[in-house]
Scaffold this active site. Structure first.
Site, PDB file in Angstrom:
ATOM      1  N   ASP A  11     -36.144  88.226  78.506  1.00 20.34           N
ATOM      2  CA  ASP A  11     -35.255  87.048  78.488  1.00 20.34           C
ATOM      3  C   ASP A  11     -33.832  87.593  78.659  1.00 20.34           C
ATOM      4  OD1 ASP A  11     -34.562  86.333  74.971  1.00 20.34           O
ATOM      5  OD2 ASP A  11     -35.129  88.247  75.906  1.00 20.34           O
ATOM      6  N   ASP A  16     -31.685  93.247  76.632  1.00 20.12           N
ATOM      7  CA  ASP A  16     -32.769  93.336  77.625  1.00 20.12           C
ATOM      8  C   ASP A  16     -32.280  94.093  78.854  1.00 20.12           C
ATOM      9  OD1 ASP A  16     -32.825  90.555  76.198  1.00 20.12           O
ATOM     10  OD2 ASP A  16     -34.892  90.823  76.851  1.00 20.12           O
ATOM     11  N   ASN A  40     -32.948  84.073  75.227  1.00 17.25           N
ATOM     12  CA  ASN A  40     -31.511  84.256  74.911  1.00 17.25           C
ATOM     13  C   ASN A  40     -30.660  83.180  75.564  1.00 17.25           C
ATOM     14  OD1 ASN A  40     -31.560  86.636  73.329  1.00 17.25           O
ATOM     15  ND2 ASN A  40     -31.906  87.860  75.176  1.00 17.25           N
ATOM     16  N   THR A 125     -39.903  91.675  75.815  1.00 17.01           N
ATOM     17  CA  THR A 125     -38.688  91.856  74.999  1.00 17.01           C
ATOM     18  C   THR A 125     -37.996  90.516  74.711  1.00 17.01           C
ATOM     19  OG1 THR A 125     -37.283  92.154  76.952  1.00 17.01           O
ATOM     20  CG2 THR A 125     -38.281  94.146  75.975  1.00 17.01           C
ATOM     21  N   PHE A 166     -35.640  86.260  66.203  1.00 11.97           N
ATOM     22  CA  PHE A 166     -35.415  85.308  67.280  1.00 11.97           C
ATOM     23  C   PHE A 166     -36.627  85.137  68.200  1.00 11.97           C
ATOM     24  CE2 PHE A 166     -32.909  82.762  70.117  1.00 11.97           C
ATOM     25  CZ  PHE A 166     -33.314  83.110  71.399  1.00 11.97           C
ATOM     26  N   ASN A 167     -37.167  86.221  68.749  1.00 18.90           N
ATOM     27  CA  ASN A 167     -38.261  86.090  69.715  1.00 18.90           C
ATOM     28  C   ASN A 167     -39.468  85.394  69.095  1.00 18.90           C
ATOM     29  OD1 ASN A 167     -36.781  87.384  71.722  1.00 18.90           O
ATOM     30  ND2 ASN A 167     -37.586  89.412  71.205  1.00 18.90           N
ATOM     31  N   HIS A 238     -32.355  96.407  70.359  1.00 22.48           N
ATOM     32  CA  HIS A 238     -33.654  95.840  69.987  1.00 22.48           C
ATOM     33  C   HIS A 238     -34.689  96.152  71.083  1.00 22.48           C
ATOM     34  CE1 HIS A 238     -31.838  93.325  66.807  1.00 22.48           C
ATOM     35  NE2 HIS A 238     -30.958  92.879  67.678  1.00 22.48           N
ATOM     36  N   ASP A 239     -34.373  95.713  72.287  1.00 17.02           N
ATOM     37  CA  ASP A 239     -35.333  95.805  73.399  1.00 17.02           C
ATOM     38  C   ASP A 239     -35.446  97.240  73.922  1.00 17.02           C
ATOM     39  OD1 ASP A 239     -34.100  92.617  74.585  1.00 17.02           O
ATOM     40  OD2 ASP A 239     -35.585  93.089  73.059  1.00 17.02           O
TER      41      ASP A 239
HETATM   42  O1  RIB Z   1     -34.075  89.419  67.766  1.00 15.51           O
HETATM   43  C1  RIB Z   1     -33.693  90.247  68.826  1.00 15.51           C
HETATM   44  C2  RIB Z   1     -34.336  89.817  70.093  1.00 15.51           C
HETATM   45  O2  RIB Z   1     -33.922  88.507  70.437  1.00 15.51           O
HETATM   46  C3  RIB Z   1     -33.946  90.691  71.305  1.00 15.51           C
HETATM   47  O3  RIB Z   1     -35.010  90.737  72.195  1.00 15.51           O
HETATM   48  C4  RIB Z   1     -32.799  89.952  71.913  1.00 15.51           C
HETATM   49  O4  RIB Z   1     -32.671  90.200  73.318  1.00 15.51           O
HETATM   50  C5  RIB Z   1     -33.218  88.531  71.685  1.00 15.51           C
HETATM   51  O5  RIB Z   1     -34.115  88.179  72.718  1.00 15.51           O
HETATM   52 CA    CA Z   2     -34.680  90.050  74.507  1.00 16.56          CA
END
Ligand code: RIB
Ligand code: CA
Length: 314
Positions: A11, A16, A40, A125, A166-167, A238-239
């Protein structure tokens, strides 16, 4: 060198994008395609960002458009506060006139999985909608996908609610489908990604490469630095950690747990339930356990980014 065939599902927002740059320059990856998903920012931006980035850096890897909504539909709060209106912060890439792949994300995933017959690794991701849709559409994927290494979830904590990442929060039903599919999963959650932090010195190093990829990553990190100075998220990869964990599995330490994603509850929707005790593990009901990342080797992660992005010469 035996290459690792992967598909990234993004996303494409700022982290990412850095993860995708790293994947593009990882010599032992065979990046078969990149699929896009809403998260995102809306799908039109995540898809455009992904295609523009791949083409800007001179690659012709297929970019296939995926889900515009979570698997059960519904609306969610995007993350423009973290990634900016377009998802790329203050970075603007040239708009390519190259086309998206003629197949959508689901068809691209099954096409590659069949061709690779058990060797494909999926690296989502963002919200895991595309992967879940592919599993529902083609149950044979359970025997064709080697592993799903996903950025998402958290054993403890959350970044959207106190206990939802979030994801997972955007599409908990999709994550539950994936976790119960029987395909081996590795969860790269906030437990480790909140420690996968870069700093100004990393941005300076990438800018010193004077390559398009190095400058792009430096510009994205500079955006994150300003964001953090204003009280926003730190320079969290994160990714990038999920991608790095595929290239070098020993970058994270994992342990096997029963994991599912909560899809209900006023306060619990999107929580990844990680059973840490046999008492809660109904193994008979669950086809596969999940490898959950509990610790990371940050120096090794930084070395990975410097090594692979350092491979970019133009
Ligand atoms: O929580 C972090 C995730 O949420 C990451 O993948 C960031 O890009 C968002 O998508
Ligand atoms: Ca992401």
């Amino acid at each position: 060198m035996q290459k690792i065939p992967i598909i990234m599902d993004c996303d494409t927002g700022t982290d990412d994008a850095i993860a995708l740059v790293a994947a593009l320059y990882t010599p032992n990856f065979d990046l078969r395609a990149v699929t896009t998903v809403t998260g995102n920012v809306p799908l039109k931006y995540t898809s455009r960002n992904t295609l523009n980035l791949v083409r800007y850096l001179g690659f012709e890897i297929p970019v296939a458009v995926g889900a515009a909504q979570p698997i059960m539909g519904g609306r969610f709060r995007s993350a423009t506060g973290t990634h900016g209106h377009t998802g790329m912060g203050t970075v603007t890439l040239p708009d390519t006139d190259a086309p998206f792949y003629e197949k959508n994300a689901v068809e691209t995933i099954i096409e590659a999985a069949r061709a690779l017959a058990g060797e494909l690794i999926l690296v989502p991701t963002g919200p895991i909608t595309n992967i879940a849709q592919a599993i529902l559409a083609y149950p044979e994927l359970q025997g064709l996908v080697k592993e799903i290494v996903f950025m998402g979830g958290a054993m403890i904590g959350g970044n959207v609610t106190p206990n939802a990442e979030f994801n997972a929060w955007v599409d908990p039903e999709a994550l539950s489908i994936v976790l119960n599919s029987g395909i081996p999963c590795r969860m790269i959650g906030l437990d480790v990604t909140t420690r996968a932090v870069l700093d100004q010195s990393e941005a300076d190093y990438f800018r010193s490469l004077e390559s398009k990829a190095g400058i792009l990553v430096a510009d994205l990190l500079d955006f994150m630095l300003v964001r953090h100075q204003k009280g926003g998220e730190d320079l969290l990869m994160h990714d990038g950690l999920a991608v790095a964990a595929v290239a070098h599995p020993d970058i994270v330490r994992t342990q096997s747990f029963y994991v599912d994603c909560e899809c209900h509850g006023t306060y619990t929707r999107g929580h990844t339930y990680v059973a840490t005790n046999e008492v809660y593990v109904k193994k008979a009901e669950r086809p596969a356990l999940c490898q959950v990342a509990l610790d990371l080797d940050l120096p090794k992660l930084k070395a990975y980014f410097r090594e692979v992005i350092g491979n970019s010469v133009v």
